[in-house]
Design an enzyme around this catalytic site. Structure first.
Site, PDB file in Angstrom:
ATOM      1  N   HIS A 100      -7.235  -6.173   0.874  1.00 24.37           N
ATOM      2  CA  HIS A 100      -6.078  -5.324   1.161  1.00 24.37           C
ATOM      3  C   HIS A 100      -5.317  -5.781   2.414  1.00 24.37           C
ATOM      4  CE1 HIS A 100      -4.047  -1.535   0.167  1.00 24.37           C
ATOM      5  NE2 HIS A 100      -4.053  -1.173   1.427  1.00 24.37           N
ATOM      6  N   ASP A 155     -10.029  -5.665  -3.243  1.00 24.10           N
ATOM      7  CA  ASP A 155      -9.448  -4.619  -2.395  1.00 24.10           C
ATOM      8  C   ASP A 155     -10.344  -3.381  -2.475  1.00 24.10           C
ATOM      9  OD1 ASP A 155      -7.841  -2.460  -1.468  1.00 24.10           O
ATOM     10  OD2 ASP A 155      -6.014  -3.533  -2.032  1.00 24.10           O
ATOM     11  N   SER A 197       0.842  -1.201   0.000  1.00 28.56           N
ATOM     12  CA  SER A 197       0.000   0.000   0.000  1.00 28.56           C
ATOM     13  C   SER A 197       0.880   1.255   0.000  1.00 28.56           C
ATOM     14  CB  SER A 197      -0.958  -0.068   1.194  1.00 28.56           C
ATOM     15  OG  SER A 197      -1.994   0.870   1.055  1.00 28.56           O
TER      16      SER A 197
END
Lengths: 277, 277
Positions: B255, B222, B146
């Site tokens: 995620h 995600d 991320s």
């Protein structure tokens, strides 16, 4: 039963649920890992993982790194919480009593007896719920860590026909003779120590003639080893009763999930030998 | 440099340290995994793991399940914190700015510029410290998740001779064009968007002619995918510049660290191809 979360991992699913527990008289949360092999036409066996003091359903699932091998072998994992919880549930400000510290017993003493019925919850209510609602078979094994290693040994030794195998990391092996166990058992079971014996793995093992296969790993750098865990008592009990257990001292390892993640694959493969039909 | 903890895992060591950072002008914490192969006579290569928003040095080490394969391959892993921290360090009450959200840039704007020099810290200060104090070689790769995937791509693409390979999970691929990036870059770098470009992986990739090998995994479930992550922009940039990247959309994954743990072994094996001498 209400789903709290669902996440794909290693081609399987990690799910969290809450449900209203009749035994604990409150909402209880648990987590389940379903391997990719699980389906209504292919019901998979289950390892029940019992966690240690302060843990929830999340610690093992997040930190043990168990899903790779569970997905390979086709084993479901169920991780219950370590106690009833909630504002209406009795608690204590210390970490080793009350919420997060159920010790897998049926409490008989106020204020604990209303909700703290973890022995019955783990032994009867939860497996019935799991087998009714998930693509799993009735073949199951027990594993756990510390307080949960105690729980796995006590529940497995007291319900031999129900479980194929038992394993433990760093179990509280003789709780009637260590500070954690004495404190919890006094609170939950009262001062009469004869009531404690049925929840002491060393006592149970000394007085049985057969047992499911048992694997125990213990780190020799575990700071709780001598005062709280006492695996040597469990080994003596096994020797006395002539039951074979595998107790491995692992040099350099401590009490953490880093220890568990190092050997969890071997525990799953151990259980798999007995879980597969 | 002061050791905070040391734990044996997979026959190697997990260690945490704090040290006084000259670039960030405060104490910084990092964690290192040393595989069993590491010794003064056998210096091992390093993967630097850059974490995402809200993370510390602990999230990856506890949840990624990376040590089994790192121990097999003989790779060290270094996980820095995601920002400077402390009472005297600037902060913001939101999770995506300030402490825990350094975005791997050198801040130029008050109040951030005094401590938030994460680009220089990760690129120069930390590797020098690691190579001077641990049994590691100077062969190193970058990986991250991320915000940390953004950091890995930006640092790797801007310092190509320093890194053998780059990988990312769910990277913020075009931060100048997403809410997280716009907010952070406005605060740290000011309103002049031309200053932002050097920290945008899609911009860097569109304007380079060669790059280290790059592997990216992205879950298609995600929830940040469309608004914040924009991997398609990175793919377009690579196509434009003729640089080859491997971007894999992983069906069903989200995620979380459950996604990371599913594919981290493949990332380590990817890096190992280029890290081994």
């Amino acid at each position: 039963m209400e789903m709290v979360s669902e996440t794909k991992v290693w081609d399987g699913l990690h799910q969290q649920f809450t449900h209203s527990s009749s035994r604990c008289q409150c909402d209880m949360r648990f987590a389940v890992f379903l391997p990719p092999q699980a389906s209504q036409n292919n019901r998979v066996p289950v390892v029940y993982w019992l966690s240690g003091l302060t843990c929830t359903d999340e610690n093992f699932m997040q930190k043990a790194g168990a899903f790779r091998t569970a997905a390979e072998l086709g084993i479901a994992i169920v991780a219950p919480d370590t106690s009833p919880r909630g504002e209406s549930v009795a608690d204590d400000e210390s970490y080793d009593l009350g919420q997060g510290a159920g010790f897998y017993v049926n409490a008989t003493q106020a204020p604990w007896s209303q909700h703290f019925q973890m022995y019955d919850y783990i032994t009867h209510e939860l497996p019935a719920l799991i087998e009714a609602n998930f693509p799993v078979s009735n073949r199951k094994s027990l594993a756990g860590h510390s307080m949960g290693g105690h729980g796995a040994l006590v529940i497995g030794l007291s319900n031999m026909s129900q479980y194929q195998s038992i394993s433990a990391f760093s179990p509280i092996s003789n709780p009637t003779q260590c500070p954690w166990g004495k404190k919890a058992f006094t609170a939950y079971l009262g001062a009469n120590q004869s009531e404690w014996q049925e929840y002491d793995a060393s006592h149970l093992l000394a007085n049985c003639h057969l047992a499911p296969p048992i694997l125990i790993d213990q780190g020799d750098r575990d700071t709780f080893l001598k005062e709280q865990l006492k695996p040597e008592t469990l080994q003596s009990a096994a020797t006395k009763s002539g039951v074979n257990i595998t107790l491995r001292m692992q040099p350099g390892y401590d009490h953490s999930y880093y220890f568990i993640q190092t050997f969890i694959d071997e525990h799953l493969r151990f259980h798999y030998q007995y879980l597969r039909q």
